[in-house]
Design an enzyme around this catalytic site. Sequence first.
Site, PDB file in Angstrom:
ATOM      1  N   GLY A 330       0.817  -1.204   0.000  1.00  0.00           N
ATOM      2  CA  GLY A 330       0.000   0.000   0.000  1.00  0.00           C
ATOM      3  C   GLY A 330       0.854   1.258   0.000  1.00  0.00           C
ATOM      4  N   SER A 331       0.389   2.272   0.716  1.00  0.00           N
ATOM      5  CA  SER A 331       1.050   3.578   0.681  1.00  0.00           C
ATOM      6  C   SER A 331       2.391   3.610   1.394  1.00  0.00           C
ATOM      7  CB  SER A 331       0.126   4.638   1.292  1.00  0.00           C
ATOM      8  OG  SER A 331      -1.009   4.827   0.478  1.00  0.00           O
TER       9      SER A 331
END
Length: 632
Positions: A330-331
């Site tokens: 993810g981020s």
Amino acid sequence: MRRFGRRPVRAPAAEAEQFRRRALWAAFGVLLALLALAAGYAHLQIVQYESFATRSEKNRIRLEPIVPARGLVYDRNGVLLADNAPAYRLDVVPERVSDMAALLEALRQRVALSEEEIRRFEQARKGSRRFKPVTLKYRLSEEEIARLAVDRHRFPGVEVVPYLTRRYPFGELAAHIVGYVGRIDADDLAAMEQRGEGRFAALPHIGKTGIERYYEARLRGDVGYQEVETNAENRPLRVLRRHDAKPGQDLHLGIDIRLQQAMVEAFQGQHGAAVAIDPGSGEILAMVSLPSYDPNLFVGGISFADYRRLNEDVARPLFNRNVLGGFPPGSTLKPFMALAGLEHGLITPQSTVFSSGAYRLPGQDREYRDWRPGGHGTVNLRESLAQSVNTYYFDLAVKLGIDRISEDFARMGFGRPTGIDLAGEAAGILPSRAWKQARFKQPWFPGETVIAGIGQGYWVVTPLQLAQATAMLADGGRLRRPHLLRASQAGFGAPRLPEPQPPPVPVATQARHVEAVKDGLVATMHGPTGTAARAAAGAPYRMAGKTGTAQRVSRQGTERLDPNKLPYHLRHQALFIGYAPAEQPTIALALVVEHGGSGSAAAAPVARRIFDAWMRLSGALEPSPAVPEAGP
């Protein structure tokens, strides 16, 4: 008239000659027989001497192994994580038992014997000589020992034998690091023979997982032996010669068991994994995988019921999520994307991108959305990290292209094992054209590059890989090998020898590029728009970090998903990476809260509690808490 028969005429000389000839032939035959017998004796004594002497010696002298004391395992402060504890077992000599069934029934009145223990005893007895003792039960309690002592005269052939067994004082707390030992099985024996280590088959246990397995050769030491004279029935008579065993090495890990305890408590019962690394050395400070298990269950042979319970648990307590688990990053991947863009000169800290809430590739209608409806407006590098702006990294990923992304992230340690001293580490997945072609026999599409820029798509990383890359940022762009072993010691009183490690590998060419990324990570924790500012509020020190939310389901159209309203198994994975203190980092951290829903809401608070614990332990905040008490 009487008739008289004719008397035979005797020839003494002829008879004597005949006797002499017969005697000569007889003597010649006896001589031939003696010569043949002598030749046979000569063949046995001279030609076959070595063979028969060896057989005779083997019948007379038996080599008995002497098991060495297994090396101990300590944390960085000298706290025992694995030691050798005295215990008592119950042995039976079958030869001295007239009625085995009656004996077992009588023993059951004084000792707790399970059906599984009796089954193992019967199997071991079938393959053993009758005069050799066979273990019926390991780890007798003090009460059981007392009962047997009172009625000792009623049980001929039964012996209570003292021995050393492996003990893990902290149980579940360090199970996935230290691992456990177990009885040597057929697979272990085959592997030993293949490696030329057959002499170690005499050991009662062998490392199965964790440090116990990886450093088995160091911990087990060298097996000794004694030469025992035996009779024709192979019974021992006396010891002729003894060669003492060499104890195994003691290992000192970089783990701080106090931080380990604080890390478990920080999760507050949630499932997940976390790794803390010293960015200046690569030493693992703490590493937990939750839920965990008690390694003491495996030492004497785990019961079928206990193993079935652990193996069938859907939470997978036996699974080490840090080195085997695969998660979409993810981020948390955005800081490393930013570093790659800076290194290639595609962006600067002042470069801006306008986020309207959606991103489109030229000539395509498909939208790639930001997490905030309506977007974030115009943002630079610092704000792109602080607010976790997807559009900024969609655009950057397209500028970099999948080939440069794959190449740069490989240098940062993704897509391959970190080299930690634990067996079976997973490599994860680093997306690339070659990987997709080999895996799916398909070409790479531009849209896949877009989502790769925010850690989605084909990405699979381990928490350990994220921790290693985070430590690289904290250490100014130098990539170090994560390791558990800090030093070794050849017995009590011997000097501790530091474990040599490979030199760090420079990843960033410009220190200012790393500093620009680090500035954005500090803004994430302390900036007014930072996604983790709430978790860092009130901290008397500055930390740096990045939250991440790896989606397990995607929204349809413009509808937003509330992760807390999803079924538990479909909730997003919550991730966090970071380090503290921001100015001079002494700890780098990566963690994932399984099905946490949101990195900022679920993972960041866990990270804050871990950072606080470390700052107390290092003396930067309050006095360090006491060492947690060991389990049973």
